[in-house]
Design an enzyme around this catalytic site. Sequence first.
Site, PDB file in Angstrom:
ATOM      1  N   ASN A   1      -5.212 -10.266  -3.312  1.00 53.37           N
ATOM      2  CA  ASN A   1      -5.325  -9.510  -2.456  1.00 53.37           C
ATOM      3  C   ASN A   1      -4.683  -8.168  -2.493  1.00 53.37           C
ATOM      4  OD1 ASN A   1      -2.895 -10.720  -3.678  1.00 53.37           O
ATOM      5  ND2 ASN A   1      -1.813 -11.339  -1.797  1.00 53.37           N
TER       6      ASN A   1
ATOM      7  N   GLN B   1       2.329  -6.878  -3.065  1.00 56.75           N
ATOM      8  CA  GLN B   1       2.187  -6.868  -1.667  1.00 56.75           C
ATOM      9  C   GLN B   1       4.203  -5.566  -1.853  1.00 56.75           C
ATOM     10  OE1 GLN B   1       1.190  -9.808  -3.749  1.00 56.75           O
ATOM     11  NE2 GLN B   1      -0.592  -8.430  -2.984  1.00 56.75           N
TER      12      GLN B   1
ATOM     13  N   HIS C   1      -5.243  -1.934  -5.360  1.00 60.01           N
ATOM     14  CA  HIS C   1      -4.186  -0.483  -6.401  1.00 60.01           C
ATOM     15  C   HIS C   1      -4.930   0.325  -6.523  1.00 60.01           C
ATOM     16  CE1 HIS C   1      -0.916  -3.404  -7.267  1.00 60.01           C
ATOM     17  NE2 HIS C   1      -0.858  -3.459  -6.196  1.00 60.01           N
TER      18      HIS C   1
ATOM     19  N   ASP D   1       1.063  -0.865   0.314  1.00 61.14           N
ATOM     20  CA  ASP D   1       0.199   0.125  -0.025  1.00 61.14           C
ATOM     21  C   ASP D   1       0.677   1.320  -0.036  1.00 61.14           C
ATOM     22  OD1 ASP D   1      -2.232  -1.686   0.020  1.00 61.14           O
ATOM     23  OD2 ASP D   1      -2.120  -1.297   2.368  1.00 61.14           O
TER      24      ASP D   1
ATOM     25  N   LYS E   1       2.085   2.423  -5.370  1.00 58.53           N
ATOM     26  CA  LYS E   1       2.550   1.654  -6.442  1.00 58.53           C
ATOM     27  C   LYS E   1       1.087   2.103  -7.895  1.00 58.53           C
ATOM     28  CE  LYS E   1       2.176  -2.792  -4.255  1.00 58.53           C
ATOM     29  NZ  LYS E   1       1.910  -2.276  -3.018  1.00 58.53           N
ATOM     30  N   GLY E   2       0.049   1.704  -7.092  1.00 57.10           N
ATOM     31  CA  GLY E   2      -0.649   1.611  -8.384  1.00 57.10           C
ATOM     32  C   GLY E   2      -0.573   2.900  -9.175  1.00 57.10           C
ATOM     33  N   LYS E   3      -0.857   4.245  -7.806  1.00 51.36           N
ATOM     34  CA  LYS E   3      -0.915   5.455  -8.538  1.00 51.36           C
ATOM     35  C   LYS E   3       0.188   5.719  -9.290  1.00 51.36           C
ATOM     36  CE  LYS E   3       0.262  10.154  -7.642  1.00 51.36           C
ATOM     37  NZ  LYS E   3       0.111  11.067  -6.577  1.00 51.36           N
TER      38      LYS E   3
ATOM     39  N   ASP F   1       2.878  14.278   2.544  1.00 49.55           N
ATOM     40  CA  ASP F   1       2.423  15.322   2.598  1.00 49.55           C
ATOM     41  C   ASP F   1       1.183  15.322   3.802  1.00 49.55           C
ATOM     42  OD1 ASP F   1       1.100  13.608   0.583  1.00 49.55           O
ATOM     43  OD2 ASP F   1      -0.927  14.121   1.270  1.00 49.55           O
TER      44      ASP F   1
ATOM     45  N   GLY G   1       0.326  13.452  -3.380  1.00 53.51           N
ATOM     46  CA  GLY G   1      -1.214  13.536  -3.394  1.00 53.51           C
ATOM     47  C   GLY G   1      -1.801  12.472  -3.761  1.00 53.51           C
TER      48      GLY G   1
HETATM   49  P1  GDP Z   1      -1.280   0.109  -3.296  1.00 52.32           P
HETATM   50  O1  GDP Z   1      -1.391  -0.600  -3.319  1.00 52.32           O
HETATM   51  O2  GDP Z   1       1.120  -0.017  -3.394  1.00 52.32           O
HETATM   52  O3  GDP Z   1      -1.563   0.532  -4.493  1.00 52.32           O
HETATM   53  O4  GDP Z   1      -1.332   1.509  -2.508  1.00 52.32           O
HETATM   54  P2  GDP Z   1      -3.260   1.267  -1.722  1.00 52.32           P
HETATM   55  O5  GDP Z   1      -3.574   2.534  -3.842  1.00 52.32           O
HETATM   56  O6  GDP Z   1      -3.150   0.832  -1.373  1.00 52.32           O
HETATM   57  O7  GDP Z   1      -2.623   2.531  -1.348  1.00 52.32           O
HETATM   58  C1  GDP Z   1      -2.544   3.975  -1.158  1.00 52.32           C
HETATM   59  C2  GDP Z   1      -3.029   4.970  -1.023  1.00 52.32           C
HETATM   60  O8  GDP Z   1      -2.164   6.391  -1.337  1.00 52.32           O
HETATM   61  C3  GDP Z   1      -3.802   4.785  -2.233  1.00 52.32           C
HETATM   62  O9  GDP Z   1      -5.458   5.627  -1.467  1.00 52.32           O
HETATM   63  C4  GDP Z   1      -3.808   5.757  -2.577  1.00 52.32           C
HETATM   64  O10 GDP Z   1      -4.590   7.456  -3.625  1.00 52.32           O
HETATM   65  C5  GDP Z   1      -3.331   7.071  -1.889  1.00 52.32           C
HETATM   66  N1  GDP Z   1      -2.102   7.873  -2.374  1.00 52.32           N
HETATM   67  C6  GDP Z   1      -0.723   7.668  -2.841  1.00 52.32           C
HETATM   68  N2  GDP Z   1       0.109   8.412  -2.940  1.00 52.32           N
HETATM   69  C7  GDP Z   1      -0.188   9.217  -2.207  1.00 52.32           C
HETATM   70  C8  GDP Z   1       0.653  10.472  -1.751  1.00 52.32           C
HETATM   71  O11 GDP Z   1       1.411  10.608  -1.935  1.00 52.32           O
HETATM   72  N3  GDP Z   1      -0.473  11.162  -0.729  1.00 52.32           N
HETATM   73  C9  GDP Z   1      -1.586  11.127   0.013  1.00 52.32           C
HETATM   74  N4  GDP Z   1      -1.974  11.660   1.081  1.00 52.32           N
HETATM   75  N5  GDP Z   1      -2.024  10.301  -0.862  1.00 52.32           N
HETATM   76  C10 GDP Z   1      -1.775   8.473  -1.293  1.00 52.32           C
HETATM   77  P1  IMO Z   2      -1.017  -4.091  -2.286  1.00 49.51           P
HETATM   78  O1  IMO Z   2      -0.412  -4.400  -3.528  1.00 49.51           O
HETATM   79  C1  IMO Z   2      -1.137  -4.789   1.626  1.00 49.51           C
HETATM   80  C2  IMO Z   2      -1.033  -8.994   3.695  1.00 49.51           C
HETATM   81  C3  IMO Z   2      -2.476  -8.923   4.998  1.00 49.51           C
HETATM   82  C4  IMO Z   2      -2.145 -10.295   5.891  1.00 49.51           C
HETATM   83  C5  IMO Z   2      -0.106 -10.650   4.528  1.00 49.51           C
HETATM   84  C6  IMO Z   2      -0.833 -12.454   4.269  1.00 49.51           C
HETATM   85  O2  IMO Z   2      -1.879  -3.708  -2.439  1.00 49.51           O
HETATM   86  O3  IMO Z   2       0.235  -3.592  -1.397  1.00 49.51           O
HETATM   87  P2  IMO Z   2      -2.509 -12.994   1.679  1.00 49.51           P
HETATM   88  O4  IMO Z   2      -3.924 -12.123   1.991  1.00 49.51           O
HETATM   89  O5  IMO Z   2      -1.910 -12.582   0.877  1.00 49.51           O
HETATM   90  O6  IMO Z   2      -2.309 -14.265   1.954  1.00 49.51           O
HETATM   91  O7  IMO Z   2      -2.271 -11.793   3.486  1.00 49.51           O
HETATM   92  O8  IMO Z   2       0.418 -10.336   3.162  1.00 49.51           O
HETATM   93  N1  IMO Z   2      -0.875  -7.946   2.149  1.00 49.51           N
HETATM   94  C7  IMO Z   2      -1.694  -6.965   2.390  1.00 49.51           C
HETATM   95  N2  IMO Z   2      -0.371  -5.880   2.476  1.00 49.51           N
HETATM   96  N3  IMO Z   2      -1.137  -4.459   0.875  1.00 49.51           N
HETATM   97  C8  IMO Z   2      -1.203  -5.509   0.250  1.00 49.51           C
HETATM   98  O9  IMO Z   2      -1.252  -5.623  -1.162  1.00 49.51           O
HETATM   99  C9  IMO Z   2      -0.911  -6.860   0.451  1.00 49.51           C
HETATM  100  N4  IMO Z   2      -1.843  -8.244  -0.245  1.00 49.51           N
HETATM  101  C10 IMO Z   2      -1.137  -8.872   0.765  1.00 49.51           C
HETATM  102  O10 IMO Z   2      -2.758  -7.651   5.081  1.00 49.51           O
HETATM  103  O11 IMO Z   2      -1.260  -9.694   7.012  1.00 49.51           O
HETATM  104 MG    MG Z   3      -2.308  -1.454  -2.065  1.00 46.35          MG
END
Ligand code: GDP
Ligand code: IMO
Ligand code: MG
Length: 422
Positions: free
Chosen positions: A36, A223, A39, A11, A14-16, A332, A412
């Site tokens: 799992n 992940q 993004h 989290d 990466k997606g952004k 931020d 952001g």
């Molecule tokens: P990923 O799994 O790596 O793609 O990340 P996620 O989407 O699960 O979580 C990242 C969260 O942070 C999302 O809600 C994005 O919209 C948000 N986000 C990404 N970059 C930034 C940033 O620079 N600032 C803020 N405030 N939010 C961000």
């Molecule tokens: P992205 O790609 C954050 C965590 C779960 C748990 C552990 C094992 O969005 O960054 P699983 O379902 O994979 O067997 O769970 O890994 N987990 C993540 N935490 N971001 C993810 O993906 C995750 N994918 C799995 O919360 O602790």
């Molecule tokens: Mg994520």
Amino acid sequence: MDIVLGLQWGDEGKGKFIDLISENYDIAARFNGGSNAGHSIERNGKRITLKMIPSGIFMQDVQNVIGTGTVLDPVSFKNEILNLKKFDETLKPEKNLTISKKAHFVLPTYKLMDVFMEENPAYTTIGTTKNGIAQAYSNKILRQNVRIGDMYSPDFQERVAHILGRDYQVLSEGGMELPSLESIREEFFDAVEFLKQFNCTETELFLNKALSEGKTILAEGSQAALLDIDHGTYPYVTSSSTTASGACSGLGISPKKIGEIYGIAKAYCTRVGNGIFPTELFDELGEEIRTKGNEFGSNTGRPRRTGWLDLPALRYAVMINGVTQLVLTKADVLSGLKSVAVCTHYELEDGAIETNAGTLPENAKPVFKWLDGWEADFSVMKDSSALPKELKEFLVFLEEELGIPVGYLSTGPGREQILKMK
Ligand code: GDP
Ligand code: IMO
Ligand code: MG
């Protein structure tokens, strides 16, 4: 091939970042994990979370690949595609999405088994996303699973029905309340029919041919390093290879073809699920970061645990991946704090110091350095020269500590909220 990887516990954003830079590539390819992942992408003020579909899907000229190292749940995939089309009616994923024939299926009983194991005291509770990820990968390793290419075989239904029936019996004997076998079977095969409208092929051949023609590939990790099955904080990890080498094995591309390796990290740390987190904050500040950073799981909605940036863990992630550029997100969120802490090393019980730690020692003491905090209106920031002096100093500090440049600073969640630094 360039690679985008998470350097913490997922989290990181990466997606952004991929949504933004994938327009510079011909192909965007997911190499590991399954549903799992979550993004999140913001486009035109609207927000969507992708689980299985590569984040390059919004670029109609980019070919997106779900690679061999992934595990695909057709039921979840179908919902995701329908959701994507609702989000943007102009998208035609049937045209720019290709799936590896060698990727593995996640069967419905794997998800039930995941729930069963998480809730049964006879097993270690990991805090999984309950998507059947470990069950799919373990059946793959056991060589008992079915792959995407198998769906064209005449005995596919029979093979799947056999596995479902066998698992179903184990679960019902274990006392789990289950939906009817008929209903899960029907839902699964219906989703498999839906999946058949997508191009399923030997993606290794497709990707390597593309490279030989001079085309460019962006590999998308899901992940992150500290959740890696080998190098993460085992057993509280996911079940796939999340690292740069995982991109090569997951896509069937030689390590010799790797160019840039973008490592994404937040300016602090978060974690969902169980497991060690030495810099975790349990106080009001931790809660404030969670609220301000909207730190709730994109996939499951669970509140994310929050804490200070952990340099020993980050150094390790940079090392095992060979990261060439850091992409720092969410600085931020810390805006307005008087000072910001960074864990520079751990002090072990015997007094030794640990500066590079993959296996985070359970009773080690994180030692913090406090830096001046920053304050700015990040919503309007268009130029890195407008960054507050304290944040510039923070970035220089990270570059010195990690030995790599900060290539981008995300300011952001919005697509346009990013500054190119180098
Ligand atoms: P990923 O799994 O790596 O793609 O990340 P996620 O989407 O699960 O979580 C990242 C969260 O942070 C999302 O809600 C994005 O919209 C948000 N986000 C990404 N970059 C930034 C940033 O620079 N600032 C803020 N405030 N939010 C961000
Ligand atoms: P992205 O790609 C954050 C965590 C779960 C748990 C552990 C094992 O969005 O960054 P699983 O379902 O994979 O067997 O769970 O890994 N987990 C993540 N935490 N971001 C993810 O993906 C995750 N994918 C799995 O919360 O602790
Ligand atoms: Mg994520």
